[in-house]
Design a protein around this motif. Structure first.
Motif, PDB file in Angstrom:
ATOM      1  N   GLN A  83     -10.027   0.631   2.934  1.00 51.04           N
ATOM      2  CA  GLN A  83      -9.593   1.469   2.242  1.00 51.04           C
ATOM      3  C   GLN A  83      -7.973   0.721   1.218  1.00 51.04           C
ATOM      4  O   GLN A  83      -7.398  -0.095   2.094  1.00 51.04           O
ATOM      5  N   THR A  84      -7.945   1.279  -0.034  1.00 54.73           N
ATOM      6  CA  THR A  84      -6.837   0.130  -0.777  1.00 54.73           C
ATOM      7  C   THR A  84      -5.721   0.373  -0.543  1.00 54.73           C
ATOM      8  O   THR A  84      -5.575  -0.313  -2.096  1.00 54.73           O
ATOM      9  N   THR A  85      -5.332   2.106  -1.093  1.00 54.21           N
ATOM     10  CA  THR A  85      -4.505   2.504  -1.674  1.00 54.21           C
ATOM     11  C   THR A  85      -3.992   2.916  -0.665  1.00 54.21           C
ATOM     12  O   THR A  85      -4.532   3.571   0.510  1.00 54.21           O
ATOM     13  N   GLY A  86      -2.348   3.409  -0.732  1.00 51.57           N
ATOM     14  CA  GLY A  86      -2.289   4.709  -0.146  1.00 51.57           C
ATOM     15  C   GLY A  86      -2.700   5.501   0.417  1.00 51.57           C
ATOM     16  O   GLY A  86      -2.311   6.598   1.603  1.00 51.57           O
ATOM     17  N   LEU A  87      -2.513   6.309  -0.899  1.00 53.92           N
ATOM     18  CA  LEU A  87      -3.489   7.244  -0.649  1.00 53.92           C
ATOM     19  C   LEU A  87      -3.867   7.811  -0.258  1.00 53.92           C
ATOM     20  O   LEU A  87      -4.414   8.803   0.382  1.00 53.92           O
ATOM     21  N   GLU A  88      -5.373   6.914  -0.362  1.00 52.52           N
ATOM     22  CA  GLU A  88      -7.032   6.852   0.919  1.00 52.52           C
ATOM     23  C   GLU A  88      -6.592   6.704   1.629  1.00 52.52           C
ATOM     24  O   GLU A  88      -7.383   7.145   3.002  1.00 52.52           O
ATOM     25  N   LEU A  89      -5.424   5.533   2.495  1.00 50.81           N
ATOM     26  CA  LEU A  89      -5.277   5.330   4.364  1.00 50.81           C
ATOM     27  C   LEU A  89      -4.523   6.916   4.942  1.00 50.81           C
ATOM     28  O   LEU A  89      -5.016   6.959   5.683  1.00 50.81           O
ATOM     29  N   ASN A  90      -4.216   7.341   3.636  1.00 52.31           N
ATOM     30  CA  ASN A  90      -2.703   8.672   4.533  1.00 52.31           C
ATOM     31  C   ASN A  90      -4.285   9.929   5.104  1.00 52.31           C
ATOM     32  O   ASN A  90      -4.402  10.673   5.982  1.00 52.31           O
ATOM     33  N   VAL A  91      -5.846   9.835   3.253  1.00 46.83           N
ATOM     34  CA  VAL A  91      -6.250  11.063   3.341  1.00 46.83           C
ATOM     35  C   VAL A  91      -6.548  10.798   4.816  1.00 46.83           C
ATOM     36  O   VAL A  91      -7.533  11.941   5.523  1.00 46.83           O
ATOM     37  N   ALA A 125       9.026   8.964   3.044  1.00 44.11           N
ATOM     38  CA  ALA A 125       8.655   7.782   2.016  1.00 44.11           C
ATOM     39  C   ALA A 125       7.883   7.137   2.436  1.00 44.11           C
ATOM     40  O   ALA A 125       8.007   6.273   3.727  1.00 44.11           O
ATOM     41  N   GLY A 126       7.108   5.877   1.336  1.00 47.26           N
ATOM     42  CA  GLY A 126       7.486   4.775   2.196  1.00 47.26           C
ATOM     43  C   GLY A 126       5.466   4.836   3.614  1.00 47.26           C
ATOM     44  O   GLY A 126       4.712   5.856   3.315  1.00 47.26           O
ATOM     45  N   PHE A 127       6.030   4.321   4.392  1.00 48.32           N
ATOM     46  CA  PHE A 127       4.872   4.070   5.667  1.00 48.32           C
ATOM     47  C   PHE A 127       5.548   5.549   6.170  1.00 48.32           C
ATOM     48  O   PHE A 127       3.862   5.321   6.855  1.00 48.32           O
ATOM     49  N   GLY A 128       6.418   6.104   6.435  1.00 47.89           N
ATOM     50  CA  GLY A 128       6.284   7.274   6.826  1.00 47.89           C
ATOM     51  C   GLY A 128       5.570   7.952   5.923  1.00 47.89           C
ATOM     52  O   GLY A 128       5.243   9.389   7.046  1.00 47.89           O
ATOM     53  N   THR A 129       4.758   8.191   4.990  1.00 44.33           N
ATOM     54  CA  THR A 129       3.828   8.721   4.977  1.00 44.33           C
ATOM     55  C   THR A 129       2.421   8.863   5.542  1.00 44.33           C
ATOM     56  O   THR A 129       1.801   9.767   5.861  1.00 44.33           O
ATOM     57  N   PHE A 130       1.880   7.323   6.172  1.00 44.10           N
ATOM     58  CA  PHE A 130       1.026   7.602   7.147  1.00 44.10           C
ATOM     59  C   PHE A 130       1.557   7.950   8.650  1.00 44.10           C
ATOM     60  O   PHE A 130       0.722   8.616   8.693  1.00 44.10           O
ATOM     61  N   VAL A 131       2.620   7.783   8.929  1.00 40.33           N
ATOM     62  CA  VAL A 131       3.031   9.048  10.083  1.00 40.33           C
ATOM     63  C   VAL A 131       2.665  10.233   9.815  1.00 40.33           C
ATOM     64  O   VAL A 131       2.359  11.030  10.518  1.00 40.33           O
ATOM     65  N   PHE A 132       3.551  10.591   8.957  1.00 47.81           N
ATOM     66  CA  PHE A 132       3.480  11.962   8.575  1.00 47.81           C
ATOM     67  C   PHE A 132       1.882  12.837   8.451  1.00 47.81           C
ATOM     68  O   PHE A 132       1.849  13.742   9.627  1.00 47.81           O
ATOM     69  N   LEU A 149       1.044  -1.553   0.491  1.00 44.57           N
ATOM     70  CA  LEU A 149      -0.201  -0.069   0.606  1.00 44.57           C
ATOM     71  C   LEU A 149       0.598   0.790  -0.138  1.00 44.57           C
ATOM     72  O   LEU A 149       0.104   2.310  -0.070  1.00 44.57           O
ATOM     73  N   PHE A 150       2.329   1.327   0.097  1.00 46.39           N
ATOM     74  CA  PHE A 150       3.161   2.797   0.223  1.00 46.39           C
ATOM     75  C   PHE A 150       4.134   2.881  -0.589  1.00 46.39           C
ATOM     76  O   PHE A 150       5.068   3.542  -0.905  1.00 46.39           O
ATOM     77  N   LYS A 151       3.269   1.734  -1.961  1.00 44.02           N
ATOM     78  CA  LYS A 151       5.021   1.831  -3.120  1.00 44.02           C
ATOM     79  C   LYS A 151       3.921   3.178  -3.483  1.00 44.02           C
ATOM     80  O   LYS A 151       2.580   3.906  -3.933  1.00 44.02           O
ATOM     81  N   PRO A 152       4.873   4.088  -3.963  1.00 47.96           N
ATOM     82  CA  PRO A 152       5.036   5.429  -4.887  1.00 47.96           C
ATOM     83  C   PRO A 152       3.990   5.544  -6.097  1.00 47.96           C
ATOM     84  O   PRO A 152       3.230   6.356  -5.678  1.00 47.96           O
ATOM     85  N   GLU A 153       3.167   3.652  -6.584  1.00 52.33           N
ATOM     86  CA  GLU A 153       2.379   4.092  -7.618  1.00 52.33           C
ATOM     87  C   GLU A 153       1.052   4.423  -6.790  1.00 52.33           C
ATOM     88  O   GLU A 153       0.194   4.514  -7.319  1.00 52.33           O
ATOM     89  N   SER A 154       0.884   3.899  -5.181  1.00 51.98           N
ATOM     90  CA  SER A 154       0.105   4.034  -4.534  1.00 51.98           C
ATOM     91  C   SER A 154      -0.539   5.510  -3.614  1.00 51.98           C
ATOM     92  O   SER A 154      -2.025   5.577  -3.178  1.00 51.98           O
ATOM     93  N   LEU A 155       0.504   5.854  -3.533  1.00 50.09           N
ATOM     94  CA  LEU A 155       0.570   6.780  -2.384  1.00 50.09           C
ATOM     95  C   LEU A 155      -0.243   7.703  -3.510  1.00 50.09           C
ATOM     96  O   LEU A 155      -0.329   9.624  -2.593  1.00 50.09           O
ATOM     97  N   GLY A 156      -0.264   8.182  -4.515  1.00 48.85           N
ATOM     98  CA  GLY A 156      -0.522   9.801  -5.106  1.00 48.85           C
ATOM     99  C   GLY A 156      -0.026  10.720  -4.645  1.00 48.85           C
ATOM    100  O   GLY A 156       1.419  10.709  -5.076  1.00 48.85           O
ATOM    101  N   PHE A 157      -0.963  12.310  -4.369  1.00 53.52           N
ATOM    102  CA  PHE A 157       0.086  13.078  -4.388  1.00 53.52           C
ATOM    103  C   PHE A 157       1.082  12.805  -2.591  1.00 53.52           C
ATOM    104  O   PHE A 157       2.196  13.716  -2.967  1.00 53.52           O
ATOM    105  N   PHE A 158       1.110  12.053  -2.331  1.00 49.22           N
ATOM    106  CA  PHE A 158       2.200  12.411  -0.464  1.00 49.22           C
ATOM    107  C   PHE A 158       3.241  11.789  -1.698  1.00 49.22           C
ATOM    108  O   PHE A 158       4.843  11.651  -0.729  1.00 49.22           O
ATOM    109  N   SER A 159       3.373  10.842  -2.238  1.00 44.10           N
ATOM    110  CA  SER A 159       4.542  10.715  -3.181  1.00 44.10           C
ATOM    111  C   SER A 159       5.773  11.751  -2.902  1.00 44.10           C
ATOM    112  O   SER A 159       6.706  11.679  -2.983  1.00 44.10           O
TER     113      SER A 159
END
Length: 467
Positions: free
Chosen positions: A123-131, A73-80, A55-65
């Motif tokens: 949620q199924t993408t890193g972007l959605e999880l982070n939002v 990067a990666g899971f660090g975006t979730f912490v951020f 879920l935290f590959k660049p293609e899954s993160l959207g603008f968080f990349s």
């Protein structure tokens, strides 16, 4: 007249004896805090599952990349996203408790993060999880501020320290529970869902029960009286007194009004937090919060990595980290014995000093048993410091701006925590644990200096402290 009545209401609250009625309110507020801490601390334990699911590959993160260039990067975006939400909630939304009341914000902020966290679990993408993590974090930030404010206003002055110690003992008890559940459920699929999704959902389900309990927590009489709702404040205090008298089998004596001090019966503003006579306190506590969180979250989040860097095997490191995590509720539990016997500032400074010394010893040790002992000592000291400062920063501002002020100064710890992990990672890579220890030690010294500049609060009414 309303000002005199406001002072009388405060005096009646402060003269209440220790009772089941009073401590039930602390318990119910603390249960609300349990699921905040659950939501806050599950991050480290769901990380392996989320990362393993891609879920935290660049293609899954959207603008968080785009955070990649600053090493987030990666899971660090979730912490951020987590700390960004907490910052917004504490700084901007925390003041809602001053505007709308403690009880309503305690209730609706819980619903907010409960619903948002449940949505996030599917949620199924890193972007959605982070939002959704960011949105849920706003509710968490508001709730943390509101609980600190609430406890200070409901509990008699001579018991406020113990109330915060009990509150944090209860809330921190959830940390080892999360660690155990993550360990027990790892690589399983309960109810056909990935284990990390179930761990997230458990927090939301549990919070539902607490939401139903909230009807037993009254609105803060102090808040009501400062907003001109004196009759409602009188009703709340009278009901608390009635319950205490029935429970203790006594008739409460009239409050001592000879030394009563009143607050302005008016609505405050965020600007008042940044003006005299409160500007000095705001600067002191803002710097303190930026400093203390470097040790508090810096060690807790990095302890497995620090152990491994000291030569401990990865598997052993995780096991030792779990043992250290078990110590979390015992710091505040010890604090129950002395929380109201020593000045709040003394407890904060003592905790910071022990943290600074222990982290230096930790950086020089290599024997696993000694590392575990030092890790436990650091955790105990940091959590004694934690309950003491949570109470302290709520005590030093008047009721009309208490939530605004606590939210403002506390928000700086959220910003500091978001970037402290990055700094610790860099120091660990280039200088090892000694570099991290120096960073944490210096930060603790800064925290000590700041707290020494603040006012004394032990045993004093909120009204006298704020004047």
């Amino acid at each position: 007249m309303s000002t005199d009545k406001s002072a009388e209401i405060a005096a009646r609250l402060d003269r209440l004896p220790s009772s089941r009625t009073v401590w039930t309110m602390v318990l119910l507020l603390s249960l609300g805090g349990v699921f905040e801490f659950y939501d806050l601390f599950f991050t480290a334990y769901v990380a392996p599952g989320m990362v393993g699911a891609g879920l935290f590959k660049p293609e899954s993160l959207g603008f968080f990349s785009a955070l990649g260039p600053i090493k987030v990067a990666g899971f660090g975006t979730f912490v951020f996203a987590t700390f960004a939400g907490l910052w917004v909630g504490a700084l901007f939304a925390g003041q809602l408790a001053d505007i709308m009341g403690r009880r309503v914000i305690f209730t609706w902020s819980m619903i907010w993060y409960m619903v948002c966290t449940a949505v996030m679990a599917f949620q199924t993408t890193g972007l959605e999880l982070n939002v959704w993590r960011f949105i849920a974090g706003i509710g968490l930030g508001v709730e943390l501020v509101t609980i600190d404010t609430y406890i200070s206003e409901l509990i008699p002055s001579r018991e406020r320290g113990r109330a915060y110690a009990v509150n944090q003992c209860i809330t921190f008890s959830i940390v080892p529970v999360i660690a155990f559940m993550a360990y027990a459920m790892k690589d399983t699929q309960p109810f056909g869902l990935a284990y990390w999704r179930v761990i997230i959902l458990i927090g939301s389900v549990g919070a539902i029960a607490v939401w139903f309990m909230r009807r037993h927590i009254p609105e803060s009489p102090r808040w009501l009286s400062t907003h001109g709702r004196v009759e409602e404040a009188e009703q709340v205090v009278a009901e608390i007194e009635r319950r205490v008298e029935a429970e203790k089998g006594i008739k409460l004596s009239p409050p001592d009004l000879s030394a009563v001090q009143s607050e302005k019966a008016e609505r405050g503003t965020l600007g008042e937090v940044l003006r005299a006579p409160y500007l000095k306190r705001t600067i002191i506590l803002s710097i303190f919060n930026m400093a203390q969180v470097i040790g508090f979250y810096g060690f807790a989040a990095w302890v497995p990595t620090l152990l491994i860097d000291r030569g401990v095997h990865v598997t052993q490191g995780l096991a030792y980290a779990f043992i250290i995590a078990i110590a979390n509720p015992f710091g505040p539990l010890l604090g129950v014995l002395f929380a109201d016997k020593f000045e709040r500032k003394t407890q904060i400074v003592g905790g910071l000093l022990v943290m600074a010394i222990v982290i230096v010893l930790f950086s020089m040790a290599s024997a696993p048993p000694l590392l575990v002992v030092l890790g436990v000592l650091f955790t105990l000291a940091s959590n004694i410091m934690s309950y003491a400062y949570h109470g302290y920063q709520a005590e030093v501002y008047p009721t009309r701006i208490r939530a605004r002020a606590v939210g403002f100064v506390y928000s700086w710890s959220r910003i500091s925590a978001a970037f402290a992990g990055l700094v610790i990672g860099i120091l660990l890579h280039h200088y090892g644990v000694p570099g991290v220890a120096a960073f944490i030690g210096v930060s603790m010294m800064v925290g000590i200096v700041m707290i020494l500049l603040g006012p004394a609060t032990r045993g004093r009414s909120l009204e006298s402290i704020s004047r």
